[in-house]
Design an enzyme around this catalytic site. Sequence first.
Site, PDB file in Angstrom:
ATOM      1  N   GLU A   1       1.124  -0.449  -5.013  1.00 41.14           N
ATOM      2  CA  GLU A   1       0.286   0.712  -5.293  1.00 41.14           C
ATOM      3  C   GLU A   1       1.232   1.898  -5.360  1.00 41.14           C
ATOM      4  O   GLU A   1       1.745   2.354  -4.349  1.00 41.14           O
ATOM      5  CB  GLU A   1      -0.727   0.957  -4.184  1.00 41.14           C
ATOM      6  CG  GLU A   1      -1.632   2.117  -4.551  1.00 41.14           C
ATOM      7  CD  GLU A   1      -2.330   2.783  -3.379  1.00 41.14           C
ATOM      8  OE1 GLU A   1      -3.416   3.322  -3.590  1.00 41.14           O
ATOM      9  OE2 GLU A   1      -1.783   2.812  -2.273  1.00 41.14           O
TER      10      GLU A   1
ATOM     11  N   ASP B   1       0.828  -1.207   0.000  1.00 45.55           N
ATOM     12  CA  ASP B   1       0.000   0.000   0.000  1.00 45.55           C
ATOM     13  C   ASP B   1       0.869   1.267   0.000  1.00 45.55           C
ATOM     14  O   ASP B   1       1.886   1.328   0.694  1.00 45.55           O
ATOM     15  CB  ASP B   1      -0.859  -0.041   1.281  1.00 45.55           C
ATOM     16  CG  ASP B   1      -1.855   1.091   1.383  1.00 45.55           C
ATOM     17  OD1 ASP B   1      -2.764   1.141   0.555  1.00 45.55           O
ATOM     18  OD2 ASP B   1      -1.710   1.915   2.300  1.00 45.55           O
TER      19      ASP B   1
HETATM   20  C1  GLC Z   1      -4.112   3.386  -0.211  1.00 42.60           C
HETATM   21  C2  GLC Z   1      -5.414   2.631  -0.120  1.00 42.60           C
HETATM   22  C3  GLC Z   1      -6.487   3.574   0.330  1.00 42.60           C
HETATM   23  C4  GLC Z   1      -6.120   4.078   1.712  1.00 42.60           C
HETATM   24  C5  GLC Z   1      -4.734   4.701   1.692  1.00 42.60           C
HETATM   25  C6  GLC Z   1      -4.229   4.880   3.063  1.00 42.60           C
HETATM   26  O1  GLC Z   1      -4.155   4.400  -1.131  1.00 42.60           O
HETATM   27  O2  GLC Z   1      -5.694   2.052  -1.366  1.00 42.60           O
HETATM   28  O3  GLC Z   1      -7.751   2.976   0.355  1.00 42.60           O
HETATM   29  O4  GLC Z   1      -7.057   5.031   2.132  1.00 42.60           O
HETATM   30  O5  GLC Z   1      -3.776   3.862   1.049  1.00 42.60           O
HETATM   31  O6  GLC Z   1      -3.920   3.626   3.622  1.00 42.60           O
END
Ligand code: GLC
Length: 589
Positions: free
Chosen positions: A312, A250
């Site tokens: 991500e 993440d």
């Molecule tokens: C990432 C997740 C999102 C979350 C953020 C903070 O972007 O996909 O849903 O709010 O991280 O953890």
Amino acid sequence: MHWIKSVLAATAICALGLSIGAPAPTASAQKSAPTSIAQAEKDQPTGSEWWRHAVIYEIYPRSFQDSNGDGVGDLKGITSRLDYLHDLGIDAIWITPMYPSPGIDYGYDISDYTAIDPLYGSMTDFDNLVAEAKKRNIRVIMDYVINHTSDQHKWFLESRSSRDNPKRDWYVWRDGKGETATDKGQPPNNWQSWFGHSAWQWDEKTRQYYYHYFYVQQPDLNWRNPEVHAAMDGVLDFWMKRGVAGFRIDAVSRLYEDPQMRDDPYLPGHNAYGDRNIQHKYTDDLPQVHDVLKEVRSVVDKYPGDPVLVTEADEPNVQALAKMYGNGDEVQLPMDFQIADVNQLSAPRFRELFNQIENNSAHGQPEYFFSNHDQPRQWDRYGDGVHNDQIAKLMAVLELTTRGTPQMYYGEELGMRTTDPARIEDVHDPIGKLGWPKEKGRDGERTPMQWDSSSEAGFTTASKPWLPIPPSASKYNVEAEKKDPDSIFSTYKLLLALRKNESALRDGSQVSINNDDPDVFAYVRKSGDETVVVALNMSAKPQKISLALESQGIQGSKLVPLYYSPNFRSDGFARIQLEPFGAFVAKVQ
Ligand code: GLC
């Protein structure tokens, strides 16, 4: 040019060598295409580089399937739907966080990394899910939320308890500007939270500010502290030992901040929260991120089965994205946000971006997606308000016939649409309350999975699911769409089977053709003697195109359609006319 429209010709559709035209129903092509997943599985690699051929399916556990009638999805619910996923042709599921959490960010604020939130079930339920998934050749990928914990995590509770607590330095604490014994002063600099306002939160007890890239309740871990590395590596070990296939990491580009604490530059305008726009220059993509990725890689690589890492990382360009692969020693699958967020049907733009990623300097495997739990669903984002279902099918072809690892989002295969709350009182996601009405939050893309046309869509037996069932569920649901060979669901199912059965789609190279066409994005997938050509009309007008196969040295005399929608006509080898937003996939013979 002579364009023939003949229903009779539909029966002769399999051999487009001469002047055969055919507005054949899509179902005709579907019947002739391979649909046997069982057969396809025989060809699937079992260990090494399985992720190259996999289709990943993102599950938002709150919303997939409720098994105990509390209106919230859970692990037993996911297990009960594994047959559905297997039948659809899914190889791996990425489950967004189901660890204990106060739920401010619906699971992304984790208070214990090595447990299951009772809301979702127990560790036994989890182990059972992994075991049942394995029986169906489905791998389980976990969410590794690495940038921050919940403010209720015991590490943070210790850290904030006193300035000399041993865990103080596990988080990012700084003095305010102009702080005195009686005045908290100003935040240390102008850094902003992604979710609005200052990224610094005053802590009265220890009289310092802590840093949070996301919600106030999500303090950032200090990745400059070696103890944080050791603790987080332990989290990876914990889940790898339970048989998971890897991690989606993440918010990985946010791990480090500028040690000099320089102010970020301002950009013109204001965001939905009323803050000045800012470039996150000193808090994003610092080079040390790559050291962490290498470390994560080395931890997971201790385990068999070629574990996968997905990141991500909404990188600004392909050069930055390519860095995520390292020298083959970082991640295999950085999510491609550039392609996900084209946000318009533009053949030149898709061509440009797909060509760039095909030629990425790291020669890495691309990872494509168009929807996830953070952005409006693709049905709305790419739909034109008139042809949305047809466009959803075209996007499915784009996602599933290009060279890369596709990542679907639950319900995408049904044409689920974004259903935002109508009133601020109904909003769950805090950014939707803070930014209302400009920013309505992310509830709209997290509504329950639509299994059938009953009032609760087969998601729950509770009279009130945690988010309402969208009205569109009465028509767009698994039960109804399974019966319709021309539905979005049937399209996905067909394409998923094609991907597995056609070696050119599974392993082939990808080269775009007809590179000057402003409306049709066309490309060739080639593996050995097998060649598949794809043409996507991204305009609302019919388009005639002569597919320039010879530009890639491809010889052939006929095109055997594998999929087309809504239909097409042909007046000779490689000469086709596509309907508005029409898609065409054919084998070259
Ligand atoms: C990432 C997740 C999102 C979350 C953020 C903070 O972007 O996909 O849903 O709010 O991280 O953890």
